[in-house]
Write an enzyme that holds these catalytic residues in place. Structure first.
Site, short mmCIF file in Angstrom:
data_model
loop_
_atom_site.label_atom_id
_atom_site.label_comp_id
_atom_site.label_asym_id
_atom_site.label_seq_id
_atom_site.Cartn_x
_atom_site.Cartn_y
_atom_site.Cartn_z
N GLU A 131 0.82 -1.24 0.08
CA GLU A 131 0.12 0.20 0.03
C GLU A 131 0.85 1.13 0.07
O GLU A 131 1.95 1.08 0.21
CB GLU A 131 -0.83 -0.06 1.30
CG GLU A 131 -1.80 -1.25 1.14
CD GLU A 131 -2.81 -1.06 2.26
OE1 GLU A 131 -2.61 -0.21 3.41
OE2 GLU A 131 -3.91 -2.01 2.46
N GLY A 169 1.31 3.22 2.09
CA GLY A 169 2.02 3.59 3.22
C GLY A 169 2.81 2.31 4.08
O GLY A 169 3.15 2.42 5.14
N ALA A 170 2.58 1.18 3.38
CA ALA A 170 3.16 0.01 3.84
C ALA A 170 3.51 -0.94 2.80
O ALA A 170 2.98 -1.60 2.16
CB ALA A 170 1.95 -0.79 4.68
N GLY A 171 4.96 -0.88 2.59
CA GLY A 171 5.62 -2.12 1.63
C GLY A 171 6.16 -3.27 2.57
O GLY A 171 5.79 -4.01 2.71
N THR A 173 1.55 -5.09 -9.91
CA THR A 173 2.08 -5.72 -11.12
C THR A 173 0.84 -6.16 -11.82
O THR A 173 0.17 -6.91 -10.88
CB THR A 173 3.22 -6.78 -10.96
OG1 THR A 173 4.36 -6.21 -10.32
CG2 THR A 173 3.61 -7.30 -12.28
N GLU A 231 7.56 -16.32 -4.12
CA GLU A 231 8.06 -15.01 -4.78
C GLU A 231 9.34 -14.79 -4.79
O GLU A 231 10.07 -14.57 -5.57
CB GLU A 231 7.08 -14.03 -4.25
CG GLU A 231 7.60 -12.54 -4.82
CD GLU A 231 6.56 -11.40 -4.28
OE1 GLU A 231 5.62 -11.91 -3.61
OE2 GLU A 231 6.75 -10.21 -4.62
N HIS A 266 30.84 -2.80 -21.93
CA HIS A 266 30.31 -2.39 -23.04
C HIS A 266 30.55 -1.34 -23.55
O HIS A 266 30.15 -0.69 -24.70
CB HIS A 266 28.84 -2.69 -23.16
CG HIS A 266 28.22 -4.23 -23.50
ND1 HIS A 266 28.39 -5.14 -22.48
CD2 HIS A 266 28.04 -4.90 -24.67
CE1 HIS A 266 27.87 -6.34 -22.62
NE2 HIS A 266 27.69 -6.15 -24.19
N GLY A 290 30.13 2.66 -24.46
CA GLY A 290 29.26 3.40 -25.08
C GLY A 290 27.73 2.49 -25.42
O GLY A 290 26.75 3.16 -25.14
N THR A 338 12.87 -6.12 0.33
CA THR A 338 14.10 -5.67 0.23
C THR A 338 15.28 -6.23 0.72
O THR A 338 14.90 -7.10 1.70
CB THR A 338 13.81 -4.17 0.87
OG1 THR A 338 14.12 -4.07 2.28
CG2 THR A 338 12.90 -3.27 0.40
C1 LIG Z 1 8.15 -2.44 -9.99
C2 LIG Z 1 7.33 -2.97 -8.95
C3 LIG Z 1 6.50 -4.00 -8.95
C4 LIG Z 1 6.02 -4.31 -7.61
N1 LIG Z 1 4.87 -5.15 -7.63
C5 LIG Z 1 4.27 -5.58 -6.56
C6 LIG Z 1 3.18 -6.30 -6.75
O1 LIG Z 1 2.68 -6.87 -7.54
N2 LIG Z 1 2.47 -6.70 -5.50
C7 LIG Z 1 2.53 -6.13 -4.34
O2 LIG Z 1 1.98 -6.11 -3.38
N3 LIG Z 1 3.76 -5.25 -4.14
C8 LIG Z 1 4.64 -4.81 -5.25
N4 LIG Z 1 5.53 -4.02 -5.21
C9 LIG Z 1 5.89 -3.39 -3.82
C10 LIG Z 1 7.24 -4.07 -3.12
O3 LIG Z 1 7.12 -5.22 -2.63
C11 LIG Z 1 7.51 -2.85 -2.09
O4 LIG Z 1 8.05 -1.73 -3.03
C12 LIG Z 1 8.74 -3.25 -1.17
O5 LIG Z 1 8.17 -4.44 -0.33
C13 LIG Z 1 9.35 -2.38 -0.22
O6 LIG Z 1 8.36 -1.59 0.26
P1 LIG Z 1 8.18 0.06 0.41
O7 LIG Z 1 8.39 0.38 -1.30
O8 LIG Z 1 7.15 0.59 0.93
O9 LIG Z 1 9.63 0.41 0.86
P2 LIG Z 1 9.76 0.83 2.63
O10 LIG Z 1 9.08 -0.26 3.30
O11 LIG Z 1 9.09 2.25 2.58
O12 LIG Z 1 11.18 0.72 2.54
C14 LIG Z 1 11.98 2.11 2.13
C15 LIG Z 1 13.47 1.89 2.64
O13 LIG Z 1 13.53 1.31 4.14
C16 LIG Z 1 14.12 0.28 4.47
N5 LIG Z 1 13.49 -0.41 5.50
C17 LIG Z 1 12.11 -0.58 5.83
N6 LIG Z 1 12.02 -1.23 7.07
C18 LIG Z 1 13.27 -1.49 7.38
C19 LIG Z 1 13.94 -2.16 8.69
N7 LIG Z 1 12.83 -2.86 9.52
N8 LIG Z 1 15.20 -2.14 8.72
C20 LIG Z 1 15.94 -1.54 7.87
N9 LIG Z 1 15.52 -0.66 7.02
C21 LIG Z 1 14.25 -0.79 6.71
C22 LIG Z 1 13.91 -0.67 3.25
O14 LIG Z 1 14.72 -1.80 2.97
C23 LIG Z 1 13.97 0.29 1.93
O15 LIG Z 1 15.41 0.59 1.82
C24 LIG Z 1 6.29 -3.77 -6.48
C25 LIG Z 1 7.25 -2.74 -6.27
C26 LIG Z 1 7.90 -2.41 -7.60
C27 LIG Z 1 8.76 -1.21 -7.52
#
Ligand SMILES: Cc1cc2nc3c(=O)[nH]c(=O)nc-3n(C[C@H](O)[C@H](O)[C@H](O)COP(=O)(O)OP(=O)(O)OC[C@H]3O[C@@H](n4cnc5c(N)ncnc54)[C@H](O)[C@@H]3O)c2cc1C
Length: 378
Positions: free
Chosen positions: A127, A129-131, A158, A241, A337, A339, A364
């Site tokens: 979401e 606010g929550a990845g 995706t 995954e 590679h 250029g 991540t």
């Molecule tokens: C091209 C693309 C396709 C995607 N497809 C899907 C999909 O199909 N379905 C879906 O549900 N999601 C999807 N995602 C989402 C993806 O899984 C999330 O972007 C990912 O899990 C990271 O969450 P965030 O972007 O909220 O980063 P955040 O959670 O905000 O993290 C930001 C940074 O803080 C770091 N961080 C966070 N918590 C900690 C911690 N406890 N300790 C240390 N560092 C921390 C992270 O490692 C990162 O470097 C997709 C993302 C992209 C870019």
């Protein structure tokens, strides 16, 4: 460890033939279009690529995970990571949990047409606010009579602009991980809408979108497994995954180095092929050694996963190691590679951009370290 049987190799040939003939020639065109034809889902479904390890009762083939490994490895030859991601979401990210815990009705309505390539599937967990912090998702599903009424939004999804259904994480209970459920969500429901396709740095041929839910009603029987046990199912689902991400990272790196070496044999500077310079030969030898280590780590995780052992530590290590290594390998192959490495037509230029996602999507590298740390008591 190279555990492939002659049957796996026959399957490999079939996938390779399809990929080289039907996908690879369109790699650049589909990246430029920012999408690929819907028919690709259909043809992959017909060839059985989506249901490799799924239940034969719903159109799967019930094969072992080494066949999935073969499929993911061979996809690298498409030279289009966005396309590969979309196909792997369909087959190994959005559908395995339905195969595992769905009801017969959910399997008939969602799983079977997805495996056949007739319906496009997405996985909706993240979401705005929550990845990483999955336990903190805010999209709610309130029980009203025999229905759930869903409100909220999902981010970076995706297959998002054209999914026919979503394996969707919603909050059905208290705050935190104990109040989350997974549901199957058909996208023809009133109140559902999508953003325009998000402009991404790489993986251009896959469509990624923000999804909005405004009083969307679905039958309560669309819950997957038990209500409020979704977090556990999401974490289980993440294993497949992440494993598939590790497999594609390893095969992607292999391909990058192979192509770089070929380029370096043809390209000359100061009177000799650039591959003859020791600095580069040593670099590629180091990379080939590290890639082999990444492969063995990944295959070890595949072996345990195939035996249903839930190898969370090994999968997280494989994704962490392969994902981080892939950044260095892509950088060096592109640098080699010169250029040409900066020109879109060259595979490595797009691969360098695309591979960046591996350390971010599906958990991540930092989150992998957190998980590994917990499994070893740190
Ligand atoms: C091209 C693309 C396709 C995607 N497809 C899907 C999909 O199909 N379905 C879906 O549900 N999601 C999807 N995602 C989402 C993806 O899984 C999330 O972007 C990912 O899990 C990271 O969450 P965030 O972007 O909220 O980063 P955040 O959670 O905000 O993290 C930001 C940074 O803080 C770091 N961080 C966070 N918590 C900690 C911690 N406890 N300790 C240390 N560092 C921390 C992270 O490692 C990162 O470097 C997709 C993302 C992209 C870019």
């Amino acid at each position: 460890m190279r555990p492939f049987t002659p049957e796996h190799e026959t399957f490999r040939k079939a996938v390779r033939t399809y990929v080289e003939k039907e996908l690879q020639p369109h790699a650049l065109e589909w990246d430029r279009a920012g999408i690929f034809p819907r028919e690709v889902f259909k043809s992959c479904g017909e060839l059985g690529f989506f249901g490799i390890n799924h239940d034969p009762k719903y159109g799967g083939s019930g094969l072992d995970y080494w066949y999935v490994t073969v499929f993911a490895e061979e996809l690298a030859n498409s030279h289009n990571a966005g396309l590969n991601m979309a196909l792997l979401v369909q087959s190994q990210m959005a559908t395995p949990i339905i195969n595992e815990i769905g009801t017969d009705e959910q399997k008939r309505e969602f799983l079977a047409p997805a495996l056949a390539g007739e319906k496009i599937a997405a996985l909706g967990v993240s979401e705005p606010g929550a990845g990483s912090d999955v336990a903190n998702i805010k999209t709610t599903a309130k029980r009203v009579g025999d229905d759930y009424v869903i409100n909220g939004s999902k981010m970076w999804i995706t297959n998002g602009t054209r999914a026919d259904f979503i394996t969707l994480a919603v909050r059905t209970g208290e705050a935190g991980y104990g109040g989350i459920s997974l549901v199957t969500f058909p996208t023809d429901v009133k109140g559902y809408s999508i953003s325009k396709k998000l402009d991404k740095v790489g993986n251009l041929a896959s469509d990624t979108a923000i999804l909005f839910f405004e009083d969307c009603r679905i039958p309560a029987r669309y819950v997957l497994g038990e209500e409020n046990e979704g977090f556990y199912h999401i974490m289980t689902n993440f294993q497949g995954e992440r494993l598939v991400a590790s497999i594609t990272a390893v095969s992607g790196m292999e391909l990058m180095v192979k192509e770089a070496i070929r380029y370096g044999t043809e390209r000359e500077a100061f009177g000799r092929p650039i591959i003859k310079y020791q600095v580069w030969r040593h670099k590629f030898v180091e990379h080939l050694t590290a890639i082999e280590a990444a492969r063995q780590l990944t295959y070890h995780a595949v072996d345990l996963f195939d035996r249903k052992e839930q190898p969370v530590k090994e999968i997280s290590m494989a994704k962490l190691f392969a994902g981080d290594l892939a950044q260095r390998v892509a950088y060096d192959c592109q640098q080699f590679h010169g250029g040409m490495g900066y020109i879109e037509e060259t595979h490595i230029a797009r691969a360098w951009r695309d591979i960046r996602l591996i350390t971010i999507g599906g958990g991540t590298s930092e989150i992998m370290k957190e998980i590994i740390g917990k499994t070893v008591g740190l």
